[in-house]
Design a protein around this motif. Structure first.
Motif, short mmCIF file in Angstrom:
data_model
loop_
_atom_site.label_atom_id
_atom_site.label_comp_id
_atom_site.label_asym_id
_atom_site.label_seq_id
_atom_site.Cartn_x
_atom_site.Cartn_y
_atom_site.Cartn_z
N ILE A 107 0.85 -1.20 0.00
CA ILE A 107 0.00 0.00 0.00
C ILE A 107 0.88 1.25 0.00
CG2 ILE A 107 -1.86 1.25 1.17
CD1 ILE A 107 -2.62 -1.39 2.57
N GLY A 108 0.71 2.09 -1.02
CA GLY A 108 1.42 3.37 -1.10
C GLY A 108 0.54 4.51 -0.62
N GLU A 109 0.89 5.70 -1.04
CA GLU A 109 0.15 6.87 -0.59
C GLU A 109 -0.98 7.20 -1.56
OE1 GLU A 109 1.70 11.18 -0.91
OE2 GLU A 109 2.03 10.62 1.18
N GLN A 110 -0.57 7.51 -2.76
CA GLN A 110 -1.51 8.09 -3.71
C GLN A 110 -0.84 8.10 -5.07
OE1 GLN A 110 -1.61 12.26 -3.04
NE2 GLN A 110 -3.78 12.32 -3.47
N PRO A 111 -1.63 7.95 -6.15
CA PRO A 111 -0.98 7.96 -7.46
C PRO A 111 -0.27 9.27 -7.74
CG PRO A 111 -3.39 8.01 -7.65
CD PRO A 111 -3.07 7.73 -6.23
N GLN A 115 -2.63 3.30 -13.51
CA GLN A 115 -2.00 2.12 -12.89
C GLN A 115 -1.14 2.60 -11.73
OE1 GLN A 115 -1.94 -1.26 -13.68
NE2 GLN A 115 -3.60 -0.88 -15.12
N PRO A 116 -1.14 1.86 -10.61
CA PRO A 116 -0.33 2.28 -9.46
C PRO A 116 1.17 2.02 -9.68
CG PRO A 116 -1.36 0.17 -8.98
CD PRO A 116 -1.89 0.61 -10.33
N PHE A 117 1.98 2.88 -9.14
CA PHE A 117 3.44 2.70 -9.12
C PHE A 117 4.03 2.34 -10.49
CE2 PHE A 117 2.80 2.46 -4.47
CZ PHE A 117 3.81 3.32 -4.07
N GLN A 165 2.35 10.15 -13.45
CA GLN A 165 2.34 9.06 -14.44
C GLN A 165 1.22 8.06 -14.17
OE1 GLN A 165 5.03 8.08 -16.70
NE2 GLN A 165 5.93 10.09 -16.45
N GLU A 166 1.02 7.77 -12.87
CA GLU A 166 -0.02 6.82 -12.49
C GLU A 166 -1.38 7.35 -12.92
OE1 GLU A 166 2.47 7.77 -10.41
OE2 GLU A 166 3.57 5.87 -10.30
N ASP A 167 -1.58 8.66 -12.73
CA ASP A 167 -2.86 9.28 -13.13
C ASP A 167 -3.07 9.17 -14.64
OD1 ASP A 167 -5.25 10.85 -12.80
OD2 ASP A 167 -4.13 12.56 -13.58
N THR A 198 -1.50 -1.24 -4.27
CA THR A 198 -2.53 -0.21 -4.28
C THR A 198 -2.06 1.03 -3.50
OG1 THR A 198 -4.91 0.18 -4.02
CG2 THR A 198 -3.81 -1.04 -2.24
N ASN A 199 -2.95 1.97 -3.33
CA ASN A 199 -2.64 3.22 -2.62
C ASN A 199 -3.73 3.54 -1.61
OD1 ASN A 199 -0.17 4.45 -3.83
ND2 ASN A 199 -1.36 4.18 -5.72
N ALA A 200 -3.36 4.33 -0.60
CA ALA A 200 -4.33 4.74 0.41
C ALA A 200 -5.39 5.65 -0.19
CB ALA A 200 -3.61 5.46 1.57
N PRO A 256 8.43 7.10 -11.60
CA PRO A 256 9.76 6.98 -10.99
C PRO A 256 9.75 6.23 -9.65
CG PRO A 256 9.34 9.24 -11.73
CD PRO A 256 8.07 8.48 -11.91
N ALA A 257 8.76 6.48 -8.81
CA ALA A 257 8.70 5.76 -7.53
C ALA A 257 8.45 4.28 -7.77
CB ALA A 257 7.62 6.34 -6.63
N GLY A 258 7.67 3.97 -8.79
CA GLY A 258 7.40 2.59 -9.15
C GLY A 258 8.65 1.87 -9.64
N ALA A 287 9.81 2.84 4.52
CA ALA A 287 9.84 4.15 3.89
C ALA A 287 9.07 4.11 2.57
CB ALA A 287 11.28 4.56 3.62
N HIS A 288 8.61 5.26 2.15
CA HIS A 288 7.98 5.36 0.84
C HIS A 288 9.09 5.43 -0.23
CE1 HIS A 288 5.72 6.74 -2.56
NE2 HIS A 288 4.63 6.43 -1.92
N PRO A 289 8.94 4.73 -1.36
CA PRO A 289 9.95 4.81 -2.42
C PRO A 289 10.27 6.25 -2.83
CG PRO A 289 8.34 3.11 -2.93
CD PRO A 289 7.85 3.79 -1.69
N1 URA Z 1 3.52 7.08 -5.10
C1 URA Z 1 2.55 6.37 -4.50
O1 URA Z 1 2.36 6.40 -3.30
N2 URA Z 1 1.79 5.60 -5.26
C2 URA Z 1 1.93 5.49 -6.57
O2 URA Z 1 1.16 4.76 -7.18
C3 URA Z 1 2.95 6.25 -7.18
C4 URA Z 1 3.73 7.04 -6.43
#
Ligand code: URA
Ligand code: SF4
Length: 205
Positions: free
Chosen positions: A50-54, A63-65, A57-59, A90-92, A68-70, A173-175
């Protein structure tokens, strides 16, 4: 905000949930975003991330991640011997939130408000119910606090095995935080992420 609750169908079918999320109006974030970014991956995955939010690029790609973080997450998963294909990611929060740069069209990621995380939580709960993972990896403070409460501190409790209902969870940590780390700290931050992912992977054995 009304929250996502009334928009979430009573279904454990991820396709039904993802489809319904596209018309969610549980908070104000749906409007400026191009797409709803629902979770993706193996529906019966034993590990859910589970990440934070798209992001931008995700938007665009819904697609999630996948930005660059993906890419960094993919490298970290590979080093921890986790096959992303076998996980559910997924994301929160399911919609991108951003501000515009004064100098151009660039969309700059904005951290979601606590109220937006709370509004979106019913989707996350529905995904957890549908996937029923045995291990949940919480990427960053937003995800960790969405699941474990606002007093949770990544700096204190990262890498530890935590209880999350029937499942076990590991926060890390978050990527994006690794990407943002100063040059001379980035390798260590990456290695720490991999180490936490290995703890999560060991719970699957
Ligand atoms: N950061 C996130 O938390 N989620 C993503 O999908 C992309 C970047
Ligand atoms: Fe609904 Fe979540 Fe999007 Fe808000 S961010 S509109 S709660 S899906």
């Amino acid at each position: 905000f009304p929250g996502a609750g009334t928009f979430v169908p009573e279904s454990d079918d991820l396709r039904v949930l993802a489809d319904a999320a596209r018309s969610c109006r549980g908070c104000d974030l749906w409007e400026p975003a191009e797409n709803t970014v629902f979770g993706a991956g193996t529906p019966s995955a034993r590990m859910m991330l589970i990440g934070e939010q798209p992001g931008d690029q995700e938007d665009r790609r819904a697609q999630p991640f996948v930005g660059p973080a993906g890419a960094l997450l993919n490298r970290a998963l590979a080093q921890a011997d986790i096959d992303r294909e076998l996980t559910y990611v997924t994301n929160a929060v399911k919609h991108f939130t951003f501000t515009r740069s004064d100098r151009g069209p660039r969309r700059i990621h904005k951290k979601p408000l606590r109220s937006e995380v709370v509004a979106c939580h019913p989707w996350l709960e529905a995904e957890i119910r549908a996937v029923d993972p045995s291990v949940v990896v919480l990427l960053g403070a937003t995800a960790a606090q969405a699941m474990l409460g606002t007093s949770f501190r990544i700096g204190v409790d990262r890498g530890r095995v935590l209880e999350l209902g029937e499942a076990r969870a590991v926060a890390t940590a978050h990527p994006s935080a690794v990407l943002r780390a100063p040059d001379d700290e980035r390798d260590a931050a990456f290695d720490a992420l991999v180490a936490d992912l290995r703890v999560a992977a060991s719970l699957l054995e």
